[in-house]
Design a protein around this motif. Sequence first.
Motif, mmCIF file in Angstrom:
data_model
loop_
_atom_site.group_PDB
_atom_site.id
_atom_site.type_symbol
_atom_site.label_atom_id
_atom_site.label_comp_id
_atom_site.label_asym_id
_atom_site.label_seq_id
_atom_site.Cartn_x
_atom_site.Cartn_y
_atom_site.Cartn_z
ATOM 1 N N LEU A 57 -44.168 -2.473 -64.565
ATOM 2 C CA LEU A 57 -45.498 -2.431 -64.453
ATOM 3 C C LEU A 57 -46.009 -3.648 -63.543
ATOM 4 O O LEU A 57 -45.358 -4.480 -63.251
ATOM 5 N N PRO A 58 -47.104 -3.276 -62.830
ATOM 6 C CA PRO A 58 -47.911 -4.571 -62.153
ATOM 7 C C PRO A 58 -47.961 -5.870 -63.020
ATOM 8 O O PRO A 58 -48.084 -5.743 -64.294
ATOM 9 N N LYS A 59 -47.590 -6.933 -62.222
ATOM 10 C CA LYS A 59 -47.903 -8.131 -63.359
ATOM 11 C C LYS A 59 -49.277 -8.438 -63.981
ATOM 12 O O LYS A 59 -49.192 -8.556 -65.091
ATOM 13 N N SER A 60 -50.180 -7.873 -63.361
ATOM 14 C CA SER A 60 -51.477 -8.025 -63.975
ATOM 15 C C SER A 60 -51.495 -6.934 -65.341
ATOM 16 O O SER A 60 -52.463 -7.183 -66.152
ATOM 17 N N ASP A 61 -50.683 -5.921 -65.490
ATOM 18 C CA ASP A 61 -50.740 -5.135 -66.369
ATOM 19 C C ASP A 61 -50.050 -5.241 -67.535
ATOM 20 O O ASP A 61 -49.826 -4.613 -68.890
ATOM 21 N N ILE A 62 -49.177 -6.370 -67.506
ATOM 22 C CA ILE A 62 -48.130 -6.697 -68.427
ATOM 23 C C ILE A 62 -48.741 -6.984 -69.998
ATOM 24 O O ILE A 62 -48.274 -6.570 -70.934
ATOM 25 N N THR A 63 -49.975 -7.766 -69.895
ATOM 26 C CA THR A 63 -50.356 -8.240 -70.968
ATOM 27 C C THR A 63 -51.127 -7.066 -71.745
ATOM 28 O O THR A 63 -51.279 -7.101 -72.892
ATOM 29 N N THR A 64 -51.572 -6.106 -70.793
ATOM 30 C CA THR A 64 -52.208 -4.869 -71.457
ATOM 31 C C THR A 64 -51.115 -4.302 -72.209
ATOM 32 O O THR A 64 -51.634 -3.569 -73.333
ATOM 33 N N TRP A 65 -50.050 -4.156 -71.812
ATOM 34 C CA TRP A 65 -49.170 -3.454 -72.230
ATOM 35 C C TRP A 65 -48.564 -4.065 -73.731
ATOM 36 O O TRP A 65 -48.592 -3.198 -74.674
ATOM 37 N N GLN A 66 -48.602 -5.283 -73.802
ATOM 38 C CA GLN A 66 -48.208 -6.178 -74.911
ATOM 39 C C GLN A 66 -49.428 -5.656 -75.807
ATOM 40 O O GLN A 66 -49.124 -5.593 -77.132
ATOM 41 N N SER A 67 -50.493 -5.559 -75.537
ATOM 42 C CA SER A 67 -51.714 -5.548 -76.362
ATOM 43 C C SER A 67 -51.546 -3.990 -77.127
ATOM 44 O O SER A 67 -51.908 -3.807 -78.209
ATOM 45 N N ILE A 68 -51.125 -2.970 -76.179
ATOM 46 C CA ILE A 68 -51.042 -1.610 -76.691
ATOM 47 C C ILE A 68 -49.866 -1.671 -77.919
ATOM 48 O O ILE A 68 -50.149 -0.849 -78.817
ATOM 49 N N CYS A 69 -48.855 -2.109 -77.424
ATOM 50 C CA CYS A 69 -47.723 -2.290 -78.477
ATOM 51 C C CYS A 69 -48.206 -2.775 -79.816
ATOM 52 O O CYS A 69 -47.861 -2.259 -80.901
ATOM 53 N N GLU A 70 -49.094 -3.811 -79.710
ATOM 54 C CA GLU A 70 -49.511 -4.236 -80.970
ATOM 55 C C GLU A 70 -50.365 -3.411 -81.650
ATOM 56 O O GLU A 70 -50.440 -3.149 -82.984
ATOM 57 N N LYS A 71 -51.406 -2.872 -80.893
ATOM 58 C CA LYS A 71 -52.513 -2.026 -81.452
ATOM 59 C C LYS A 71 -52.041 -0.724 -82.165
ATOM 60 O O LYS A 71 -52.317 -0.316 -82.844
ATOM 61 N N TYR A 72 -50.822 -0.211 -81.470
ATOM 62 C CA TYR A 72 -50.409 1.061 -81.893
ATOM 63 C C TYR A 72 -49.150 0.972 -82.877
ATOM 64 O O TYR A 72 -48.432 2.091 -82.935
ATOM 65 N N GLY A 73 -48.685 -0.314 -83.202
ATOM 66 C CA GLY A 73 -47.481 -0.365 -83.683
ATOM 67 C C GLY A 73 -46.113 0.037 -83.197
ATOM 68 O O GLY A 73 -45.216 0.435 -83.803
ATOM 69 N N PHE A 74 -46.306 -0.196 -81.763
ATOM 70 C CA PHE A 74 -45.220 0.418 -80.919
ATOM 71 C C PHE A 74 -43.979 -0.734 -81.044
ATOM 72 O O PHE A 74 -44.062 -1.613 -80.508
ATOM 73 N N ASP A 75 -42.986 -0.425 -81.576
ATOM 74 C CA ASP A 75 -41.915 -1.787 -81.751
ATOM 75 C C ASP A 75 -40.577 -1.196 -81.203
ATOM 76 O O ASP A 75 -39.705 -1.881 -81.603
ATOM 77 N N LYS A 76 -40.349 -0.213 -80.494
ATOM 78 C CA LYS A 76 -39.029 0.085 -79.887
ATOM 79 C C LYS A 76 -38.756 -0.922 -78.713
ATOM 80 O O LYS A 76 -39.648 -1.247 -78.158
ATOM 81 N N GLU A 77 -37.508 -1.110 -78.521
ATOM 82 C CA GLU A 77 -37.022 -1.946 -77.455
ATOM 83 C C GLU A 77 -37.339 -1.492 -76.231
ATOM 84 O O GLU A 77 -36.572 -0.360 -75.820
ATOM 85 N N VAL A 78 -38.032 -2.292 -75.343
ATOM 86 C CA VAL A 78 -38.364 -1.812 -73.919
ATOM 87 C C VAL A 78 -38.202 -3.094 -72.864
ATOM 88 O O VAL A 78 -38.862 -3.946 -73.403
ATOM 89 N N ILE A 79 -37.488 -2.856 -71.902
ATOM 90 C CA ILE A 79 -37.265 -4.105 -70.875
ATOM 91 C C ILE A 79 -38.546 -3.712 -70.012
ATOM 92 O O ILE A 79 -38.571 -2.789 -69.340
ATOM 93 N N VAL A 80 -39.263 -4.829 -69.837
ATOM 94 C CA VAL A 80 -40.224 -4.703 -68.765
ATOM 95 C C VAL A 80 -39.980 -5.431 -67.496
ATOM 96 O O VAL A 80 -39.371 -6.595 -67.573
ATOM 97 N N ALA A 81 -40.370 -4.964 -66.479
ATOM 98 C CA ALA A 81 -39.822 -5.431 -65.141
ATOM 99 C C ALA A 81 -41.167 -5.553 -64.290
ATOM 100 O O ALA A 81 -42.157 -4.606 -64.277
ATOM 101 N N GLU A 82 -41.575 -6.368 -63.431
ATOM 102 C CA GLU A 82 -42.576 -6.570 -62.813
ATOM 103 C C GLU A 82 -42.504 -5.576 -61.469
ATOM 104 O O GLU A 82 -41.571 -5.504 -60.744
ATOM 105 N N GLY A 83 -43.397 -4.845 -61.273
ATOM 106 C CA GLY A 83 -43.701 -3.912 -60.097
ATOM 107 C C GLY A 83 -43.761 -4.815 -58.862
ATOM 108 O O GLY A 83 -44.165 -5.925 -58.745
#
Length: 226
Positions: free
Chosen positions: A54-80
């Motif tokens: 993901l672009p650096k600016s979208d990483i916090t959005t992704w984290q918010s989505i995980c919280e909102k939708y209860g997504f708890d699978k292990e995903v490694i995040v890399a900066e685009g």
Amino acid sequence: MNNEYAIIVAGGKGTRMQSETPKQFMLLNELPVLLHTINAFFSYSKKIKVILVLPKSDITTWQSICEKYGFDKEVIVAEGGATRFQSVRNGLDKIKDEKGLVAIHDGVRPLINANTIGASYRIAAVHNSAVAAVRLKESLRQTDQDTTKAVDRSNYRLIQTPQTFKVDLIKRAYSIEETPDLTDDASVAEKAGHKISLFEGSYANIKITTPEDMVIADALLKQSIS
């Protein structure tokens, strides 16, 4: 058995979607597009190792989505990076296993299915690469300034993702210099001297780029779960 990795590249800005929301975060049947895509890979295998770029600016959005939708699978995040080439290379850098297989997939192809994913790994294990492709439905013409001519569409394929490779092969391929003609992973591997193996993709595996694509994806998704 080879470890299986998936690099999900999600760097779109939604320009052609006529939306301020990046297309990977737009809602499709009440879930963000990107979640549909990632869930498809976990549906294929709970043991798969997913790397999300993901672009650096979208990483916090992704984290918010995980919280909102209860997504708890292990995903490694890399900066685009600034380009898709750089983003994929950053994702590959997260893989330390040289003997595995890695499927590289567009984050905005949410209708990928487990059969296609599985086929890509099986074929890549034998042939070093496996790139999803479909036959053209429409007639094709080649243009040259003021003239056009019909060409045989059976000689052409529309290329999709996943594009799956042996890890050591594609990591070496991405060490070459980036040039504008390297538009996907197959072109990178080919320029590095490797033969590309195609396999039959799916017409439902659309890439969401325009508002019309969202309408089609919504209809296909509802059909698949009805």
